[in-house]
Design a protein around this motif. Structure first.
Motif, PDB file in Angstrom:
ATOM      1  N   LEU A 209      -2.209  31.504 -31.677  1.00  0.00           N
ATOM      2  CA  LEU A 209      -3.430  31.887 -32.400  1.00  0.00           C
ATOM      3  C   LEU A 209      -4.551  30.890 -32.142  1.00  0.00           C
ATOM      4  O   LEU A 209      -5.705  31.278 -31.938  1.00  0.00           O
ATOM      5  N   LYS A 210      -4.213  29.617 -32.136  1.00  0.00           N
ATOM      6  CA  LYS A 210      -5.245  28.617 -31.847  1.00  0.00           C
ATOM      7  C   LYS A 210      -5.787  28.771 -30.429  1.00  0.00           C
ATOM      8  O   LYS A 210      -6.996  28.627 -30.190  1.00  0.00           O
ATOM      9  N   TYR A 211      -4.917  29.081 -29.464  1.00  0.00           N
ATOM     10  CA  TYR A 211      -5.384  29.305 -28.098  1.00  0.00           C
ATOM     11  C   TYR A 211      -6.379  30.469 -28.059  1.00  0.00           C
ATOM     12  O   TYR A 211      -7.412  30.402 -27.382  1.00  0.00           O
ATOM     13  N   ILE A 212      -6.052  31.534 -28.788  1.00  0.00           N
ATOM     14  CA  ILE A 212      -6.931  32.711 -28.816  1.00  0.00           C
ATOM     15  C   ILE A 212      -8.289  32.343 -29.392  1.00  0.00           C
ATOM     16  O   ILE A 212      -9.345  32.691 -28.835  1.00  0.00           O
ATOM     17  N   LEU A 213      -8.270  31.627 -30.511  1.00  0.00           N
ATOM     18  CA  LEU A 213      -9.524  31.228 -31.148  1.00  0.00           C
ATOM     19  C   LEU A 213     -10.334  30.289 -30.255  1.00  0.00           C
ATOM     20  O   LEU A 213     -11.554  30.421 -30.128  1.00  0.00           O
ATOM     21  N   ASP A 214      -9.659  29.340 -29.627  1.00  0.00           N
ATOM     22  CA  ASP A 214     -10.357  28.401 -28.737  1.00  0.00           C
ATOM     23  C   ASP A 214     -10.925  29.101 -27.501  1.00  0.00           C
ATOM     24  O   ASP A 214     -11.843  28.587 -26.867  1.00  0.00           O
ATOM     25  N   SER A 215     -10.370  30.273 -27.176  1.00  0.00           N
ATOM     26  CA  SER A 215     -10.904  31.062 -26.064  1.00  0.00           C
ATOM     27  C   SER A 215     -12.108  31.897 -26.490  1.00  0.00           C
ATOM     28  O   SER A 215     -12.738  32.548 -25.648  1.00  0.00           O
ATOM     29  N   GLY A 216     -12.386  31.924 -27.800  1.00  0.00           N
ATOM     30  CA  GLY A 216     -13.523  32.677 -28.311  1.00  0.00           C
ATOM     31  C   GLY A 216     -13.242  34.131 -28.591  1.00  0.00           C
ATOM     32  O   GLY A 216     -14.165  34.934 -28.745  1.00  0.00           O
ATOM     33  N   LEU A 217     -11.949  34.499 -28.684  1.00  0.00           N
ATOM     34  CA  LEU A 217     -11.573  35.906 -28.782  1.00  0.00           C
ATOM     35  C   LEU A 217     -11.220  36.315 -30.211  1.00  0.00           C
ATOM     36  O   LEU A 217     -10.664  35.528 -30.977  1.00  0.00           O
ATOM     37  N   SER A 218     -11.518  37.555 -30.531  1.00  0.00           N
ATOM     38  CA  SER A 218     -11.222  38.097 -31.856  1.00  0.00           C
ATOM     39  C   SER A 218     -10.238  39.263 -31.795  1.00  0.00           C
ATOM     40  O   SER A 218     -10.055  39.961 -32.793  1.00  0.00           O
ATOM     41  N   ALA A 219      -9.625  39.494 -30.667  1.00  0.00           N
ATOM     42  CA  ALA A 219      -8.672  40.595 -30.509  1.00  0.00           C
ATOM     43  C   ALA A 219      -7.661  40.214 -29.431  1.00  0.00           C
ATOM     44  O   ALA A 219      -7.981  39.448 -28.512  1.00  0.00           O
ATOM     45  N   VAL A 220      -6.445  40.799 -29.538  1.00  0.00           N
ATOM     46  CA  VAL A 220      -5.396  40.363 -28.629  1.00  0.00           C
ATOM     47  C   VAL A 220      -4.335  41.436 -28.432  1.00  0.00           C
ATOM     48  O   VAL A 220      -4.088  42.269 -29.307  1.00  0.00           O
ATOM     49  N   GLU A 221      -3.732  41.425 -27.241  1.00  0.00           N
ATOM     50  CA  GLU A 221      -2.485  42.132 -26.977  1.00  0.00           C
ATOM     51  C   GLU A 221      -1.390  41.084 -27.101  1.00  0.00           C
ATOM     52  O   GLU A 221      -1.260  40.196 -26.250  1.00  0.00           O
ATOM     53  N   LEU A 222      -0.630  41.165 -28.171  1.00  0.00           N
ATOM     54  CA  LEU A 222       0.358  40.135 -28.492  1.00  0.00           C
ATOM     55  C   LEU A 222       1.691  40.455 -27.852  1.00  0.00           C
ATOM     56  O   LEU A 222       2.201  41.566 -27.974  1.00  0.00           O
ATOM     57  N   MET A 223       2.270  39.457 -27.190  1.00  0.00           N
ATOM     58  CA  MET A 223       3.599  39.634 -26.611  1.00  0.00           C
ATOM     59  C   MET A 223       4.675  39.246 -27.610  1.00  0.00           C
ATOM     60  O   MET A 223       4.420  38.572 -28.616  1.00  0.00           O
ATOM     61  N   ASP A 224       5.893  39.670 -27.324  1.00  0.00           N
ATOM     62  CA  ASP A 224       6.975  39.541 -28.294  1.00  0.00           C
ATOM     63  C   ASP A 224       7.455  38.118 -28.501  1.00  0.00           C
ATOM     64  O   ASP A 224       8.002  37.812 -29.566  1.00  0.00           O
ATOM     65  N   GLY A 225       7.269  37.228 -27.530  1.00  0.00           N
ATOM     66  CA  GLY A 225       7.772  35.865 -27.668  1.00  0.00           C
ATOM     67  C   GLY A 225       7.306  35.180 -28.936  1.00  0.00           C
ATOM     68  O   GLY A 225       8.115  34.837 -29.814  1.00  0.00           O
ATOM     69  N   PRO A 226       5.991  34.945 -29.084  1.00  0.00           N
ATOM     70  CA  PRO A 226       5.498  34.306 -30.301  1.00  0.00           C
ATOM     71  C   PRO A 226       5.821  35.095 -31.570  1.00  0.00           C
ATOM     72  O   PRO A 226       6.131  34.519 -32.612  1.00  0.00           O
ATOM     73  N   ALA A 227       5.753  36.435 -31.494  1.00  0.00           N
ATOM     74  CA  ALA A 227       5.977  37.266 -32.676  1.00  0.00           C
ATOM     75  C   ALA A 227       7.423  37.176 -33.157  1.00  0.00           C
ATOM     76  O   ALA A 227       7.697  36.957 -34.346  1.00  0.00           O
ATOM     77  N   GLU A 228       8.383  37.337 -32.254  1.00  0.00           N
ATOM     78  CA  GLU A 228       9.783  37.306 -32.647  1.00  0.00           C
ATOM     79  C   GLU A 228      10.221  35.900 -33.023  1.00  0.00           C
ATOM     80  O   GLU A 228      11.054  35.717 -33.918  1.00  0.00           O
ATOM     81  N   ASN A 229       9.650  34.911 -32.370  1.00  0.00           N
ATOM     82  CA  ASN A 229       9.914  33.524 -32.730  1.00  0.00           C
ATOM     83  C   ASN A 229       9.509  33.294 -34.188  1.00  0.00           C
ATOM     84  O   ASN A 229      10.269  32.743 -34.990  1.00  0.00           O
ATOM     85  N   PHE A 230       8.318  33.747 -34.547  1.00  0.00           N
ATOM     86  CA  PHE A 230       7.796  33.588 -35.906  1.00  0.00           C
ATOM     87  C   PHE A 230       8.692  34.299 -36.917  1.00  0.00           C
ATOM     88  O   PHE A 230       8.880  33.833 -38.039  1.00  0.00           O
TER      89      PHE A 230
END
Length: 382
Positions: free
Chosen positions: A65-86
């Motif tokens: 999420l921090k990477y997304i924000l630091d990239s300036g983005l407000s939308a994402v196609e989320l992959m399963d790695g971070p989601a399932e890890n969480f």
């Protein structure tokens, strides 16, 4: 070290979030409280697939999420790695990410001159030599240039089978509560999850109904309008397209098919004909690298815009110029023209940055995704 998309999904699942291991949860969450980004530019939603951040050291959902924000983005196609890890998934993978030394599209093997394989020839792009890939269907002898993992021992194979079994059981029984929390964390930070990609879960006729229920439940819980996967091929393609469409209709979450070298003007015809819930997640970079079969990317967008759930952007060259994957603005993918078409026609199609080129020395994936976003912004404000 860079990973393939499938390896990336597995690496991100391996173990607990690095932020928690290192005791950095509070600083990470504090950083997420910064001003919310806005990557909706003149009506065109710019996002990214989180595969773009595969080379970053921390693959937790919080760090992503921090990477997304630091990239300036407000939308994402989320992959399963971070989601399932969480969500607490057991690791599906043991050991390291596998050996390196492979060759990227059209490139040379690291540490030496190009090593031509059967059907390949030498070419050039912008004055630099490169390898023109073999025509489709050319048989290749030898081991190729991929990421070899070596021969597994019977004990390693048994351990992997047990991890796979545990993960399959977990997916079939897990509560959606943690995924609800994940969505809230992202939404509270100003990031919408418009697509969910489960690359670590096989999707074929042998996949259980319980696993597919899980896939669509996760996508729906995260707020995604569609889940993405590779376009099925071979003798089982029709049956698989029908099966995925049935689950999509039940959950009111479309399934959008992604293409690589098989991309063409008519690649999605069978999927589209089977169900309105079958959509396209066309990759216009790969479309160019495959040779613009059947027409230009602009012609594809014009023809199929009402069946495109989202599309991927990267800057690649044509096969005549080695199908390279390059920093944006130095290849042959008409990124600006495609974005301007979406803006001009007011089509509501998210454009996903997929940063696949080699990260330059002194930079990192977040900085490069930010450059790609700036490129999109310039195209949409000119």
């Amino acid at each position: 070290m860079a990973y393939t998309r499938r390896e990336f999904g597995k690496v991100a699942l391996a173990g607990v979030p690095a932020a928690l291991v290192l005791g950095r949860t509070e600083p990470l969450l504090s950083a997420l409280a910064q001003a919310k980004p806005n990557s909706l530019i003149n009506g065109v939603q710019i996002g990214a697939i989180t595969y773009s951040y595969r080379s970053m050291p921390d693959q937790s959902a919080e760090a992503t999420l921090k990477y997304i924000l630091d990239s300036g983005l407000s939308a994402v196609e989320l992959m399963d790695g971070p989601a399932e890890n969480f969500a607490g998934a057991p690791s599906a993978r043991g050991g390291g990410p596998g050996g390196g030394g492979g060759r990227g599209p059209g490139g040379a093997r690291a540490g030496g001159p190009p090593e031509l394989r059967e059907g390949e020839t030498m070419g050039s792009w912008n004055g630099q030599p490169c390898v023109i890939p073999a025509p489709a269907g050319t048989a290749r002898g030898g081991g190729g240039g991929g990421r070899g993992r070596g021969q597994s021992t019977p004990e390693q194979q048994a351990a992997q089978e047990e991890r796979t079994r545990a993960l399959k059981e977990w997916r079939s029984t897990v509560s959606m509560d943690r995924f609800k929390q994940l969505r809230k964390m992202y939404n509270d930070a100003g990031v919408t999850i418009y697509a969910y990609k489960s690359d670590g879960m096989p999707k074929n006729l042998q996949t259980s109904d319980a696993e597919l229920e899980y896939l669509f439940n996760v996508a729906s819980t995260l707020g995604a309008t569609h889940t993405t996967m590779e376009l099925p091929g071979g003798p089982d393609a029709e049956a698989m397209l029908k099966r995925m469409a049935q689950f999509a209709e039940k959950h009111k979450v479309s399934v959008a098919y992604h293409t690589h070298a098989q991309g063409s003007m008519n690649a999605f015809d069978q999927a589209f004909a089977i169900s309105k819930w079958n959509l396209s997640n066309v990759d216009f970079g790969h479309y160019v690298a495959a040779g613009n079969v059947g027409g230009t990317p602009q012609a594809f967008l014009e023809k199929h815009h009402d069946r495109i759930a989202s599309f991927h952007l990267k800057d690649r060259t044509t096969p005549a110029h080695c199908s390279l994957n390059l920093p944006w603005g130095s290849g042959e993918t008409p990124i600006k023209e495609l974005l301007q078409m979406v803006r001009r026609n007011k089509w509501k199609i998210p454009a996903s940055i997929e940063m696949e080129y080699t990260v330059p020395d002194g930079s990192d994936a977040v900085k490069e995704v930010r450059k790609c976003f700036d490129y999109c912004k310039a195209a949409l404000t000119s």
